[in-house]
Design a protein around this motif. Structure first.
Motif, PDB file in Angstrom:
ATOM      1  N   ASN A 135     -13.328   9.651 -10.007  1.00 44.74           N
ATOM      2  CA  ASN A 135     -14.408  10.579 -10.313  1.00 44.74           C
ATOM      3  C   ASN A 135     -14.975  11.141  -9.014  1.00 44.74           C
ATOM      4  OD1 ASN A 135     -17.518  10.974 -11.027  1.00 44.74           O
ATOM      5  ND2 ASN A 135     -16.325  11.079 -12.905  1.00 44.74           N
ATOM      6  N   ASN A 136     -15.461  12.356  -9.069  1.00 46.54           N
ATOM      7  CA  ASN A 136     -16.163  12.990  -7.950  1.00 46.54           C
ATOM      8  C   ASN A 136     -15.334  12.887  -6.661  1.00 46.54           C
ATOM      9  OD1 ASN A 136     -18.220  14.338  -6.646  1.00 46.54           O
ATOM     10  ND2 ASN A 136     -19.508  12.549  -6.390  1.00 46.54           N
ATOM     11  N   ILE A 137     -15.845  12.179  -5.631  1.00 45.18           N
ATOM     12  CA  ILE A 137     -15.124  12.120  -4.356  1.00 45.18           C
ATOM     13  C   ILE A 137     -14.549  10.727  -4.084  1.00 45.18           C
ATOM     14  CG2 ILE A 137     -16.252  14.078  -3.220  1.00 45.18           C
ATOM     15  CD1 ILE A 137     -18.167  12.043  -1.902  1.00 45.18           C
ATOM     16  N   GLY A 138     -14.310   9.969  -5.153  1.00 47.99           N
ATOM     17  CA  GLY A 138     -13.642   8.673  -4.983  1.00 47.99           C
ATOM     18  C   GLY A 138     -12.178   8.903  -4.609  1.00 47.99           C
ATOM     19  N   TYR A 139     -11.678   8.117  -3.663  1.00 46.70           N
ATOM     20  CA  TYR A 139     -10.286   8.306  -3.244  1.00 46.70           C
ATOM     21  C   TYR A 139      -9.527   6.989  -3.149  1.00 46.70           C
ATOM     22  CZ  TYR A 139     -12.468   7.103   1.231  1.00 46.70           C
ATOM     23  OH  TYR A 139     -13.185   6.470   2.223  1.00 46.70           O
ATOM     24  N   SER A 140     -10.060   5.941  -3.795  1.00 42.78           N
ATOM     25  CA  SER A 140      -9.423   4.633  -3.603  1.00 42.78           C
ATOM     26  C   SER A 140      -8.671   4.140  -4.824  1.00 42.78           C
ATOM     27  CB  SER A 140     -10.478   3.600  -3.209  1.00 42.78           C
ATOM     28  OG  SER A 140     -11.542   3.624  -4.128  1.00 42.78           O
ATOM     29  N   ALA A 161      -2.983   0.138 -13.069  1.00 44.60           N
ATOM     30  CA  ALA A 161      -4.412  -0.035 -12.744  1.00 44.60           C
ATOM     31  C   ALA A 161      -4.633  -0.304 -11.269  1.00 44.60           C
ATOM     32  CB  ALA A 161      -4.984  -1.195 -13.560  1.00 44.60           C
ATOM     33  N   HIS A 162      -5.769   0.190 -10.791  1.00 51.56           N
ATOM     34  CA  HIS A 162      -6.263  -0.171  -9.450  1.00 51.56           C
ATOM     35  C   HIS A 162      -7.253  -1.328  -9.626  1.00 51.56           C
ATOM     36  CE1 HIS A 162      -9.410   0.611  -6.154  1.00 51.56           C
ATOM     37  NE2 HIS A 162      -8.376   0.019  -5.580  1.00 51.56           N
ATOM     38  N   VAL A 163      -7.117  -2.335  -8.807  1.00 44.00           N
ATOM     39  CA  VAL A 163      -7.979  -3.518  -8.900  1.00 44.00           C
ATOM     40  C   VAL A 163      -9.218  -3.316  -8.017  1.00 44.00           C
ATOM     41  CG1 VAL A 163      -8.082  -6.013  -8.565  1.00 44.00           C
ATOM     42  CG2 VAL A 163      -5.903  -4.935  -9.208  1.00 44.00           C
ATOM     43  N   ALA A 222      -3.550  -4.055  -5.987  1.00 42.06           N
ATOM     44  CA  ALA A 222      -4.752  -4.699  -5.418  1.00 42.06           C
ATOM     45  C   ALA A 222      -4.877  -4.331  -3.951  1.00 42.06           C
ATOM     46  CB  ALA A 222      -4.664  -6.214  -5.610  1.00 42.06           C
ATOM     47  N   THR A 223      -5.372  -3.107  -3.728  1.00 39.37           N
ATOM     48  CA  THR A 223      -5.639  -2.620  -2.368  1.00 39.37           C
ATOM     49  C   THR A 223      -6.982  -1.896  -2.400  1.00 39.37           C
ATOM     50  OG1 THR A 223      -4.547  -0.508  -2.781  1.00 39.37           O
ATOM     51  CG2 THR A 223      -3.180  -2.249  -1.829  1.00 39.37           C
ATOM     52  N   GLN A 224      -7.593  -1.726  -1.228  1.00 34.58           N
ATOM     53  CA  GLN A 224      -8.869  -1.005  -1.113  1.00 34.58           C
ATOM     54  C   GLN A 224      -9.808  -1.425  -2.245  1.00 34.58           C
ATOM     55  OE1 GLN A 224      -9.489   1.342   1.474  1.00 34.58           O
ATOM     56  NE2 GLN A 224     -11.615   1.413   0.795  1.00 34.58           N
ATOM     57  N   PRO A 267      -9.518  -8.306   1.533  1.00 35.42           N
ATOM     58  CA  PRO A 267      -8.285  -7.807   2.150  1.00 35.42           C
ATOM     59  C   PRO A 267      -7.294  -7.331   1.089  1.00 35.42           C
ATOM     60  CG  PRO A 267      -8.500 -10.212   2.420  1.00 35.42           C
ATOM     61  CD  PRO A 267      -9.730  -9.740   1.715  1.00 35.42           C
ATOM     62  N   ASP A 268      -6.455  -6.367   1.439  1.00 37.52           N
ATOM     63  CA  ASP A 268      -5.413  -5.926   0.505  1.00 37.52           C
ATOM     64  C   ASP A 268      -4.513  -7.107   0.159  1.00 37.52           C
ATOM     65  OD1 ASP A 268      -6.436  -3.408   0.730  1.00 37.52           O
ATOM     66  OD2 ASP A 268      -4.735  -2.547   1.806  1.00 37.52           O
ATOM     67  N   VAL A 269      -4.125  -7.187  -1.105  1.00 38.32           N
ATOM     68  CA  VAL A 269      -3.281  -8.314  -1.552  1.00 38.32           C
ATOM     69  C   VAL A 269      -1.867  -7.855  -1.884  1.00 38.32           C
ATOM     70  CG1 VAL A 269      -2.976 -10.026  -3.383  1.00 38.32           C
ATOM     71  CG2 VAL A 269      -5.213  -9.723  -2.334  1.00 38.32           C
TER      72      VAL A 269
END
Ligand code: SF4
Length: 388
Positions: A51-56, A143-145, A275-277, A294-296
């Motif tokens: 959403n909006n300016i999210g980039y992760s 999915a992003h964790v 599972a990053t950022q 930390p990134d996994v």
């Protein structure tokens, strides 16, 4: 028999592209035989376009690899997400050109395209499964964790639980946290004095006088880390900070996924967690802050519960990067999973997998298969050279 979860670590032995996460995603898709399973299938890739300016959330490089694998296998892929995020997705790099397939609002632009499933749970009578999701014949749940203010973390289960329902059901799922009573006015003899005192005790504005029912209190569960300050000033018996309220949302998520997955035949879904950022809150917030863990790495399985459990267990081996936690949050509790430490004792992320297993979505027992293990790098001993 344990469910297999394929895992690619974020760490590298060598400075080579084949050891990075997009390449490891390819290996996981091979292990899951995605190409062989999607011929002529209408494949929904359920992801959050943020959403909006999210980039992760998921970088298009990852999504494109899934799209290509589906096309290679003769499937017809499309990405689906909630309408307001789809509407601005191109601002964050997600377009038909960059991903290689169309992006649709899961329940249509006005969220009026859904199938109603009757299944009473607390304040929810029926579950409105998004039309484009139910019409698909194969699901890639990607999915992003990250952290989540209601159930401690968000990944594969939350991606489907919220993202595959029409707006009214999503709202009711959040409201399920208020179904069980937590304010008992009969035990508050002087509300005009007590209510402002209770509200003032919370540094997060999580408990406030209810605007719709003056003289009573409303708890914003998302903002509450269960520190207990309010309980110290509330008249005895007037206020409960109770696990039943927090766990209602987790249980609702499990039921929601169960309704969505009931529309897919057995074996017609895979689940992937990146599972990053990992930020403190979910990607709905519309911005990206510093990573608090930390990134996994990346995880994939046919079993949504196993992939979630394996992801949580791997994150449990890491520690919160406390200097990256926004100053508006606090860690007052040091037991259990890092996401529980961040969001409070009653937002235990493992509860989500417990409920998902209880509702028959999969197994918490898994076998982890590292698809590209780290190798020991042998370095030649450097000969001593005198500065002289
Ligand atoms: S438990 Fe703590 S965070 Fe929650 S409402 Fe009370 S004071 Fe606020």
């Amino acid at each position: 028999m344990p469910s297999k979860v394929y895992f690619g670590t974020a760490r590298q032995s060598l400075l080579e592209a084949k050891e990075t996460l997009p390449a490891k995603l390819d290996l996981i898709l091979e292990q899951l035989h995605l190409r062989e399973r999607v011929k002529d299938e209408r494949v929904v890739i359920k992801m959050h376009t943020a959403n909006n300016i999210g980039y992760s959330t998921l970088h298009p490089v990852f999504v494109r690899k899934v799209v290509q694998a589906v096309k290679d296998g003769g499937g017809k892929p499309f990405v689906a997400d909630v309408p307001w995020d789809v509407a601005g997705a191109e601002m964050r790099g997600y377009s038909a050109e960059s991903l290689g397939c169309p992006i649709y609002p899961a329940a249509g632009p006005d969220e009026k395209y859904y199938y109603e499933h009757q299944r009473p749970y607390k304040n929810i009578q029926s579950w409105k499964v998004a039309g484009f999701i139910q019409d698909a014949t194969f699901m890639v749940n990607f999915a992003h964790v990250k952290g989540h203010p209601s159930n401690g973390f968000g990944a594969a289960i939350k991606n489907l639980a919220l993202g595959c329902m029409a707006g009214e059901t999503r709202g009711r799922m959040h409201d399920s946290m208020h179904f069980d009573q937590y304010w008992f006015p009969e035990n508050c003899p002087d509300p005009a004095t007590s209510i402002p005192q209770i509200a003032a005790s919370c540094p997060f504005q999580a408990i406030v006088e209810d605007k719709k029912a003056p003289g009573t209190m409303h708890l914003h569960m998302e903002q509450c880390n269960q520190c207990g300050r309010c309980l110290k000033v509330a008249p005895q018996g007037s206020l409960k900070i109770d696990k039943v309220n927090f766990e209602s949302f987790m249980e609702a998520c499990a039921i929601s996924v169960s309704e969505t997955m009931s529309t897919f035949q057995l074996g017609k879904a895979i689940h992937i967690n990146l599972a990053t950022q990992m930020t403190p809150l979910c990607d709905c917030f519309g911005f990206t802050g510093m990573a608090i863990l930390p990134d996994v790495g990346i995880f994939g399985s046919d079993d949504i519960v196993a992939v979630e459990q394996a992801t949580l267990d791997a994150i449990a081996q890491t520690k919160l990067i406390e200097e990256n936690i926004p100053l508006a949050m606090e860690v007052h509790f040091r037991e259990g999973h890092p996401f529980r430490q961040l969001h409070g004792p009653l937002k235990d992320p493992y509860k989500t997998t417990e409920y998902a297993e209880k509702y028959g979505l999969g197994s918490r027992i898994y076998e982890l298969v590292d698809i590209y293990p780290l190798v020991k790098v042998e370095r030649a001993a450097l000969p001593y050279t005198s500065a002289n």
